[in-house]
Design a protein around this motif. Structure first.
Motif, PDB file in Angstrom:
ATOM      1  N   SER A 127       2.321  -1.981  20.447  1.00  0.00           N
ATOM      2  CA  SER A 127       2.824  -2.654  21.542  1.00  0.00           C
ATOM      3  C   SER A 127       3.439  -4.050  21.246  1.00  0.00           C
ATOM      4  N   PHE A 128       4.627  -4.360  21.553  1.00  0.00           N
ATOM      5  CA  PHE A 128       5.067  -5.485  21.057  1.00  0.00           C
ATOM      6  C   PHE A 128       4.107  -6.952  21.796  1.00  0.00           C
ATOM      7  N   ASN A 129       3.564  -6.568  22.937  1.00  0.00           N
ATOM      8  CA  ASN A 129       2.817  -7.623  23.470  1.00  0.00           C
ATOM      9  C   ASN A 129       1.617  -8.055  22.740  1.00  0.00           C
ATOM     10  N   SER A 130       1.116  -7.178  21.828  1.00  0.00           N
ATOM     11  CA  SER A 130      -0.053  -7.425  20.970  1.00  0.00           C
ATOM     12  C   SER A 130       0.632  -7.552  19.232  1.00  0.00           C
ATOM     13  N   LEU A 131       1.730  -7.722  19.096  1.00  0.00           N
ATOM     14  CA  LEU A 131       2.342  -7.766  17.718  1.00  0.00           C
ATOM     15  C   LEU A 131       1.731  -9.090  17.208  1.00  0.00           C
ATOM     16  N   PRO A 132       1.337  -9.155  16.007  1.00  0.00           N
ATOM     17  CA  PRO A 132       0.812 -10.390  15.610  1.00  0.00           C
ATOM     18  C   PRO A 132       1.893 -11.219  15.313  1.00  0.00           C
ATOM     19  N   LEU A 133       1.856 -12.759  15.248  1.00  0.00           N
ATOM     20  CA  LEU A 133       2.917 -13.690  15.253  1.00  0.00           C
ATOM     21  C   LEU A 133       2.613 -14.566  14.080  1.00  0.00           C
ATOM     22  N   VAL A 134       3.543 -14.711  13.313  1.00  0.00           N
ATOM     23  CA  VAL A 134       3.665 -15.424  11.957  1.00  0.00           C
ATOM     24  C   VAL A 134       4.492 -16.826  12.440  1.00  0.00           C
ATOM     25  N   LEU A 135       3.906 -18.029  12.449  1.00  0.00           N
ATOM     26  CA  LEU A 135       4.634 -19.097  12.745  1.00  0.00           C
ATOM     27  C   LEU A 135       4.559 -19.971  11.344  1.00  0.00           C
ATOM     28  N   ALA A 172       0.325 -26.366  17.556  1.00  0.00           N
ATOM     29  CA  ALA A 172      -0.613 -26.498  18.135  1.00  0.00           C
ATOM     30  C   ALA A 172      -0.740 -25.790  19.640  1.00  0.00           C
ATOM     31  N   HIS A 173       0.112 -26.146  20.250  1.00  0.00           N
ATOM     32  CA  HIS A 173       0.264 -25.793  21.760  1.00  0.00           C
ATOM     33  C   HIS A 173       0.489 -24.344  21.778  1.00  0.00           C
ATOM     34  N   GLN A 174       1.482 -23.632  20.983  1.00  0.00           N
ATOM     35  CA  GLN A 174       1.900 -22.393  20.991  1.00  0.00           C
ATOM     36  C   GLN A 174       0.746 -21.332  20.352  1.00  0.00           C
ATOM     37  N   ARG A 175      -0.190 -21.918  19.466  1.00  0.00           N
ATOM     38  CA  ARG A 175      -1.386 -21.143  19.094  1.00  0.00           C
ATOM     39  C   ARG A 175      -2.244 -21.196  20.245  1.00  0.00           C
ATOM     40  N   SER A 176      -2.590 -22.223  20.801  1.00  0.00           N
ATOM     41  CA  SER A 176      -3.639 -22.430  21.769  1.00  0.00           C
ATOM     42  C   SER A 176      -3.381 -21.356  22.979  1.00  0.00           C
ATOM     43  N   VAL A 177      -2.130 -21.242  23.263  1.00  0.00           N
ATOM     44  CA  VAL A 177      -1.798 -20.320  24.653  1.00  0.00           C
ATOM     45  C   VAL A 177      -1.779 -18.947  23.911  1.00  0.00           C
ATOM     46  N   LEU A 178      -1.178 -18.364  22.810  1.00  0.00           N
ATOM     47  CA  LEU A 178      -0.823 -17.134  22.394  1.00  0.00           C
ATOM     48  C   LEU A 178      -1.798 -16.488  21.656  1.00  0.00           C
ATOM     49  N   GLU A 179      -2.600 -17.094  21.174  1.00  0.00           N
ATOM     50  CA  GLU A 179      -3.718 -16.533  20.288  1.00  0.00           C
ATOM     51  C   GLU A 179      -4.690 -15.906  21.268  1.00  0.00           C
ATOM     52  N   ASN A 180      -4.631 -16.243  22.508  1.00  0.00           N
ATOM     53  CA  ASN A 180      -5.412 -15.340  23.562  1.00  0.00           C
ATOM     54  C   ASN A 180      -5.144 -13.791  23.601  1.00  0.00           C
ATOM     55  N   THR A 226      -2.824 -12.505  21.248  1.00  0.00           N
ATOM     56  CA  THR A 226      -2.029 -11.857  19.603  1.00  0.00           C
ATOM     57  C   THR A 226      -2.842 -12.587  18.725  1.00  0.00           C
ATOM     58  N   GLN A 227      -2.810 -11.983  17.527  1.00  0.00           N
ATOM     59  CA  GLN A 227      -3.217 -12.642  16.149  1.00  0.00           C
ATOM     60  C   GLN A 227      -2.113 -13.510  15.851  1.00  0.00           C
ATOM     61  N   ILE A 228      -2.715 -14.724  15.150  1.00  0.00           N
ATOM     62  CA  ILE A 228      -1.819 -15.884  15.047  1.00  0.00           C
ATOM     63  C   ILE A 228      -1.942 -16.218  13.432  1.00  0.00           C
ATOM     64  N   CYS A 229      -1.080 -16.246  12.808  1.00  0.00           N
ATOM     65  CA  CYS A 229      -0.995 -16.292  11.435  1.00  0.00           C
ATOM     66  C   CYS A 229       0.020 -17.686  10.768  1.00  0.00           C
ATOM     67  N   ILE A 230      -0.388 -18.757  10.304  1.00  0.00           N
ATOM     68  CA  ILE A 230       0.134 -19.823  10.110  1.00  0.00           C
ATOM     69  C   ILE A 230       0.093 -20.366   8.692  1.00  0.00           C
ATOM     70  N   PRO A 231       1.014 -20.022   7.958  1.00  0.00           N
ATOM     71  CA  PRO A 231       0.946 -20.193   6.246  1.00  0.00           C
ATOM     72  C   PRO A 231       1.188 -21.878   5.997  1.00  0.00           C
ATOM     73  N   ASP A 232       0.712 -22.128   4.657  1.00  0.00           N
ATOM     74  CA  ASP A 232       0.561 -23.632   4.330  1.00  0.00           C
ATOM     75  C   ASP A 232       1.878 -23.404   3.465  1.00  0.00           C
ATOM     76  N   VAL A 233       3.091 -23.955   3.779  1.00  0.00           N
ATOM     77  CA  VAL A 233       4.266 -23.930   3.132  1.00  0.00           C
ATOM     78  C   VAL A 233       4.479 -25.364   2.121  1.00  0.00           C
ATOM     79  N   ALA A 236       0.223 -12.525   5.547  1.00  0.00           N
ATOM     80  CA  ALA A 236       0.650 -11.687   7.206  1.00  0.00           C
ATOM     81  C   ALA A 236       0.337 -10.210   7.250  1.00  0.00           C
ATOM     82  N   PRO A 237       0.192  -9.882   8.595  1.00  0.00           N
ATOM     83  CA  PRO A 237      -0.469  -8.393   8.597  1.00  0.00           C
ATOM     84  C   PRO A 237       1.021  -7.606   8.206  1.00  0.00           C
ATOM     85  N   PRO A 238       0.691  -6.275   8.180  1.00  0.00           N
ATOM     86  CA  PRO A 238       1.781  -5.365   7.937  1.00  0.00           C
ATOM     87  C   PRO A 238       3.145  -5.470   8.668  1.00  0.00           C
TER      88      PRO A 238
END
Length: 237
Positions: free
Chosen positions: A2-10, A22-30, A32-39, A56-58
């Protein structure tokens, strides 16, 4: 899946960290899985892309801002089959012209001489809309720059200077793509996003009023709403 549960990389931009989202993660992590790499740890866009793919997830949705957009395009080159949705915020796909490259080399030289000052009060008006000056948004921008620090800044500038031209890659992007840019962005003006929009079939372009280079901070609620609709595949709602 399901796209609604698709993990999100930011992916953050230059001199930014996870606080950008911060705001996007606080809302969307409820939902979906959130991944924010250190670039800030790598000195090439390719290395940043590899780090992101390793963490990241597969399969995932990918949203990125500014320098993060270069990393996103490199991921679309290296592993397009893993990215099911793409969002590009305030970024560009063409390499620097000589004037911009010269300016980067100058900043890089100053930093290497120990004269890194982060995001100064003089630089802030180029990053955010005037309404954000003197607010907590400005404090966040300066705090992120201090956290990335001189060494991270040097690595990131080296990566940006050496990045390839991603324009030829645009036509190969076939996933649902959202493009967002601040109307007042002086770093990557709206015409850069318009070029991306023209190059990616069936993409959607949104220009945010009273907004500079950092929509996730300057318009947090609207950016989160746009990303939520993009994740739900209702871009025209």
């Amino acid at each position: 899946m399901s796209f609604n549960s698709l993990p999100l990389v930011l992916i953050p931009g230059l001199l930014c960290d996870a606080r950008l989202w911060a705001h996007q993660r606080s809302v969307l992590e409820n939902s979906t899985q959130i991944c924010i790499p250190d670039v800030s740890q790598d000195s090439s866009i390719a290395q940043m892309a590899e780090r992101t793919l390793d963490e990241a997830p597969p399969f995932f949705a990918l949203a990125a801002l500014s320098m993060g957009g270069y990393v996103a395009m490199e991921i679309m080159r290296k592993a397009p089959e893993r990215v099911l949705k793409l969002a590009l915020l305030d970024t560009m796909v063409r390499p620097d012209d000589e004037a911009r490259a010269k300016a980067r080399r100058g900043l890089l030289a100053l930093a290497q001489l120990g004269r890194f000052k982060g995001v100064t009060p003089q630089l802030l008006p180029k990053l955010v809309h005037p309404r954000c000056i003197g607010t907590a948004i400005a404090d966040s921008v300066q705090g992120m720059a201090e956290a990335v620090g001189k060494e991270g800044f040097v690595r990131q500038q080296l990566a940006i200077i050496d990045r390839p031209d991603y324009r030829p890659l645009l036509k190969s992007v076939v996933v649902p793509t959202l493009i967002v840019v601040g109307e007042n962005d002086e770093i990557t003006p709206p015409e850069e996003s318009e070029e991306i929009h023209r190059g990616i079939p069936h993409s959607r372009l949104v220009v945010l009023p009273q907004c500079g280079h950092l929509p996730p901070l300057e318009h947090p609620n609207l950016t989160t709403l746009l990303l939520s609709r993009w994740l739900e595949d209702s871009l025209h709602a």
